[in-house]
Motif scaffolding. Sequence first.
Motif, PDB file in Angstrom:
ATOM      1  N   ALA A 160       0.830  -1.212   0.000  1.00  0.00           N
ATOM      2  CA  ALA A 160       0.000   0.000   0.000  1.00  0.00           C
ATOM      3  C   ALA A 160       0.859   1.254   0.000  1.00  0.00           C
ATOM      4  N   ALA A 161       1.918   1.229   0.804  1.00  0.00           N
ATOM      5  CA  ALA A 161       2.799   2.395   0.889  1.00  0.00           C
ATOM      6  C   ALA A 161       3.500   2.637  -0.450  1.00  0.00           C
ATOM      7  N   GLU A 162       3.943   1.565  -1.072  1.00  0.00           N
ATOM      8  CA  GLU A 162       4.614   1.697  -2.364  1.00  0.00           C
ATOM      9  C   GLU A 162       3.667   2.270  -3.411  1.00  0.00           C
ATOM     10  N   ALA A 163       2.445   1.768  -3.433  1.00  0.00           N
ATOM     11  CA  ALA A 163       1.463   2.254  -4.405  1.00  0.00           C
ATOM     12  C   ALA A 163       1.170   3.737  -4.180  1.00  0.00           C
ATOM     13  N   ARG A 181       0.801   9.366  -5.128  1.00  0.00           N
ATOM     14  CA  ARG A 181       0.585  10.661  -4.489  1.00  0.00           C
ATOM     15  C   ARG A 181       1.847  11.328  -3.934  1.00  0.00           C
ATOM     16  N   GLY A 182       2.899  10.553  -3.766  1.00  0.00           N
ATOM     17  CA  GLY A 182       4.120  11.097  -3.167  1.00  0.00           C
ATOM     18  C   GLY A 182       4.208  10.763  -1.690  1.00  0.00           C
ATOM     19  N   PHE A 183       5.418  10.776  -1.135  1.00  0.00           N
ATOM     20  CA  PHE A 183       5.625  10.385   0.258  1.00  0.00           C
ATOM     21  C   PHE A 183       4.942  11.342   1.234  1.00  0.00           C
ATOM     22  N   ASN A 184       4.928  12.632   0.900  1.00  0.00           N
ATOM     23  CA  ASN A 184       4.338  13.624   1.802  1.00  0.00           C
ATOM     24  C   ASN A 184       2.815  13.681   1.737  1.00  0.00           C
ATOM     25  N   ALA A 185       2.211  12.875   0.893  1.00  0.00           N
ATOM     26  CA  ALA A 185       0.765  12.993   0.688  1.00  0.00           C
ATOM     27  C   ALA A 185      -0.001  11.727   1.063  1.00  0.00           C
ATOM     28  N   PHE A 186       0.649  10.811   1.792  1.00  0.00           N
ATOM     29  CA  PHE A 186      -0.133   9.709   2.364  1.00  0.00           C
ATOM     30  C   PHE A 186       0.233   9.551   3.829  1.00  0.00           C
ATOM     31  N   SER A 187      -0.693   9.022   4.597  1.00  0.00           N
ATOM     32  CA  SER A 187      -0.503   8.903   6.041  1.00  0.00           C
ATOM     33  C   SER A 187      -0.722   7.458   6.498  1.00  0.00           C
ATOM     34  N   TYR A 188      -0.324   7.192   7.731  1.00  0.00           N
ATOM     35  CA  TYR A 188      -0.600   5.893   8.342  1.00  0.00           C
ATOM     36  C   TYR A 188      -2.095   5.599   8.304  1.00  0.00           C
ATOM     37  N   HIS A 189      -2.887   6.630   8.477  1.00  0.00           N
ATOM     38  CA  HIS A 189      -4.338   6.448   8.448  1.00  0.00           C
ATOM     39  C   HIS A 189      -4.816   5.953   7.079  1.00  0.00           C
ATOM     40  N   HIS A 190      -4.258   6.528   6.016  1.00  0.00           N
ATOM     41  CA  HIS A 190      -4.618   6.091   4.662  1.00  0.00           C
ATOM     42  C   HIS A 190      -4.319   4.608   4.451  1.00  0.00           C
ATOM     43  N   ILE A 191      -3.131   4.199   4.903  1.00  0.00           N
ATOM     44  CA  ILE A 191      -2.738   2.795   4.743  1.00  0.00           C
ATOM     45  C   ILE A 191      -3.660   1.899   5.554  1.00  0.00           C
ATOM     46  N   ALA A 192      -3.891   2.310   6.811  1.00  0.00           N
ATOM     47  CA  ALA A 192      -4.728   1.517   7.710  1.00  0.00           C
ATOM     48  C   ALA A 192      -6.129   1.326   7.122  1.00  0.00           C
ATOM     49  N   GLU A 193      -6.661   2.418   6.580  1.00  0.00           N
ATOM     50  CA  GLU A 193      -7.996   2.370   5.975  1.00  0.00           C
ATOM     51  C   GLU A 193      -8.032   1.352   4.833  1.00  0.00           C
TER      52      GLU A 193
END
Lengths: 192, 192
Positions: free
Chosen positions: B15-18, B23-35
């Motif tokens: 998920a993090a790689e995708a 979106r870029g590293f600064n534009a995703f959060s732990y919450h996004h991955i968890a969701e």
Amino acid sequence: MAAVPRETKREILDAAEAMLQERGFNAFSYHHIAERLGVKNAAIHYHFRSKADLGVAVIERYRRRFARWAEKLDAEERDPWLKLEAFFQIYLDFKIRGGKICPSGILQAEYHSIPEEMRASASALIVDLQEWLTGTLAQGREQGAFQFPGEPADQAMVVGATLQGALQIARAWGPERFDTALEQLRRQMRPS
Amino acid sequence: MAAVPRETKREILDAAEAMLQERGFNAFSYHHIAERLGVKNAAIHYHFRSKADLGVAVIERYRRRFARWAEKLDAEERDPWLKLEAFFQIYLDFKIRGGKICPSGILQAEYHSIPEEMRASASALIVDLQEWLTGTLAQGREQGAFQFPGEPADQAMVVGATLQGALQIARAWGPERFDTALEQLRRQMRPS
DNA sequence: GTCTATAGGGAGATAGAC
DNA sequence: GTCTATCTCCCTATAGAC
């Protein structure tokens, strides 16, 4: 005729443009800009209601500046190689000034995570750049100054993408890598 | 010998790689991955103490995957053009799968705003890619399959930067612009 | 035009129960 | 391994005084 922007407004645009090229749109805040200018958060909001508005303004100002640059160059310079070298110089300046990358590149890299209102401007910017490059390459090949296969628009993509990509690579691998890529572009297009 | 990562850990990395490429590293959060995984924030922190750790893990996994890919390809494929086309295919797949860009490109674009611990990995990644490209181009030119001026390392910069830059441009201007750039690279390097 | 003050939300991260 | 609860910080944005 638009009025000359007051000092603060222009300084905000300058700071935002610099940080966009240095850190990306998602990595600077109103607070960062305010700090650099020695004012408070809210002062920025007075000039630009939202960060998306500021982003659009930065891109549109850059587009106007490039249009003026191109108009002046096309009027004053006839030698296709010197025109192309002047274009290269824009990117060389970015590299030298604190490892900036081209605004077009960072906006595309963050395309899916910037405010939707900014995307049309970001798209228009890359079209501006590519149209100028295509015209310059077409004219230069007609005059026998450049050599390349395919259509001028195809070569413009390789030249533009190389400049954009090589500026980014230079950050992670060393500034001299950009010069390497630039010199290879020259070698490819020099008539044999 | 490292243990096979458990399912969740692998899914987090996926998920993090995708999201990094989308979106870029600064534009995703732990919450996004968890969701996306149907778990809670804290579960991600169990597997990766900090976002910087996760970022490093994503890059290092990508590097290992590329090393295996290159090793396999170099062993099985002798034709330089087919090897180069296989490399192109990596980028074509990115383009098709939701307009992703290459991990190396986004990490360089955000280089000055990602955690310091990630930068060494990001730099090592572009060196991996360029070294493989340089070797492949050198071998191919010796065999008469490729034609280009200068040194293989110079041409590798143009090819790598074009692929990276063109993927980004394709986002803002249309996916077909990437194919245009790719075809122009082929034209340039085809022996006349 | 710029300030203080603050609302309201999202971020990364940790403690401790299960 | 995953949860709930919570801390602290930073972000965008607005209201109202000066």
